[in-house]
Design an enzyme around this catalytic site. Structure first.
Site, PDB file in Angstrom:
ATOM      1  N   HIS A  76       0.669  -1.315  -0.005  1.00  0.00           N
ATOM      2  CA  HIS A  76      -0.023   0.119   0.160  1.00  0.00           C
ATOM      3  C   HIS A  76       0.767   1.198  -0.083  1.00  0.00           C
ATOM      4  O   HIS A  76       1.567   1.289   0.871  1.00  0.00           O
ATOM      5  CB  HIS A  76      -1.033   0.014   1.231  1.00  0.00           C
ATOM      6  CG  HIS A  76      -1.792  -0.958   1.213  1.00  0.00           C
ATOM      7  ND1 HIS A  76      -3.130  -0.942   0.425  1.00  0.00           N
ATOM      8  CD2 HIS A  76      -1.868  -2.073   1.816  1.00  0.00           C
ATOM      9  CE1 HIS A  76      -3.764  -2.070   0.730  1.00  0.00           C
ATOM     10  NE2 HIS A  76      -3.121  -2.654   1.632  1.00  0.00           N
ATOM     11  N   HIS A  95      -5.259   4.847   9.167  1.00  0.00           N
ATOM     12  CA  HIS A  95      -5.871   3.617   8.943  1.00  0.00           C
ATOM     13  C   HIS A  95      -4.455   2.816   8.454  1.00  0.00           C
ATOM     14  O   HIS A  95      -4.122   2.775   7.315  1.00  0.00           O
ATOM     15  CB  HIS A  95      -6.820   3.795   7.697  1.00  0.00           C
ATOM     16  CG  HIS A  95      -7.879   4.648   8.008  1.00  0.00           C
ATOM     17  ND1 HIS A  95      -8.979   4.284   8.534  1.00  0.00           N
ATOM     18  CD2 HIS A  95      -7.872   5.932   7.415  1.00  0.00           C
ATOM     19  CE1 HIS A  95      -9.824   5.477   8.394  1.00  0.00           C
ATOM     20  NE2 HIS A  95      -9.052   6.448   7.916  1.00  0.00           N
ATOM     21  N   ALA A  96      -3.828   2.206   9.631  1.00  0.00           N
ATOM     22  CA  ALA A  96      -2.534   1.413   9.430  1.00  0.00           C
ATOM     23  C   ALA A  96      -2.791   0.292   8.351  1.00  0.00           C
ATOM     24  O   ALA A  96      -1.800   0.032   7.842  1.00  0.00           O
ATOM     25  CB  ALA A  96      -1.929   1.229  10.702  1.00  0.00           C
ATOM     26  N   CYS A  97      -3.870  -0.307   8.432  1.00  0.00           N
ATOM     27  CA  CYS A  97      -4.043  -1.575   7.422  1.00  0.00           C
ATOM     28  C   CYS A  97      -3.682  -1.165   5.992  1.00  0.00           C
ATOM     29  O   CYS A  97      -3.395  -1.843   5.055  1.00  0.00           O
ATOM     30  CB  CYS A  97      -5.347  -2.073   7.497  1.00  0.00           C
ATOM     31  SG  CYS A  97      -6.788  -0.933   7.344  1.00  0.00           S
ATOM     32  N   ILE A  98      -3.988   0.381   5.653  1.00  0.00           N
ATOM     33  CA  ILE A  98      -3.772   0.752   4.363  1.00  0.00           C
ATOM     34  C   ILE A  98      -2.825   2.174   4.147  1.00  0.00           C
ATOM     35  O   ILE A  98      -2.829   2.720   3.145  1.00  0.00           O
ATOM     36  CB  ILE A  98      -5.124   1.003   3.475  1.00  0.00           C
ATOM     37  CG1 ILE A  98      -5.966   2.036   4.406  1.00  0.00           C
ATOM     38  CG2 ILE A  98      -6.042  -0.142   3.359  1.00  0.00           C
ATOM     39  CD1 ILE A  98      -7.279   2.576   3.661  1.00  0.00           C
TER      40      ILE A  98
END
Length: 139
Positions: A76, A95-98
């Site tokens: 990402h 939003h650490a996941c993205i």
């Protein structure tokens, strides 16, 4: 931790939600990052805190920001997104996941600087970092 290459970070940043390179939120975000980069080590450490806030990791991946991976393991790009859904005076959210930071509208550079620092510092703490009864009990 090795130094963060701010030019590489900036070069590998995507803008979303209607933000443009000349949007005040984007200009002020990078001004804060550049100031931290030029500061003493204690201030430079904020760069790693910001990276952790946005990605969940304090480390730049091998190969630089072009190889950034989110918490879900997928590649990402670091992304600055409009925080138009956030109320006035809000802190940036991550939003650490993205690998994304939502930037609210800031009233001034000084407000941006304060809000970004507050969010980054709060975003690197665990929820349980307060004194507990066990901490205050003797042996």
């Amino acid at each position: 931790l090795r130094d963060i290459d701010v030019a590489d970070w900036r070069r590998n940043t995507r803008l979303a939600g209607g933000l443009r390179p000349d949007s005040s939120e984007v200009v002020w975000f990078w001004k804060v990052i550049e100031q931290w980069s030029a500061g003493p080590k204690l201030v430079k450490d904020r760069l790693h805190q910001c990276l952790q806030f946005a990605t969940g990791s304090r480390r730049v991946p091998i190969g630089g920001f072009a190889h950034l991976v989110g918490l879900n393991g997928g590649k990402h790009p670091f992304t600055l997104s409009s925080g138009s859904h956030l109320p006035p005076g809000a802190l940036p959210t991550a939003h650490a996941c993205i690998c994304t930071i939502d930037l609210p509208a800031f009233s001034s550079f000084e407000a941006a600087e304060e809000k970004i620092l507050t969010a980054v510092e709060a975003g690197t703490k665990r929820f349980d970092e307060h004194a507990t009864r066990e901490d205050n009990e003797g042996p």
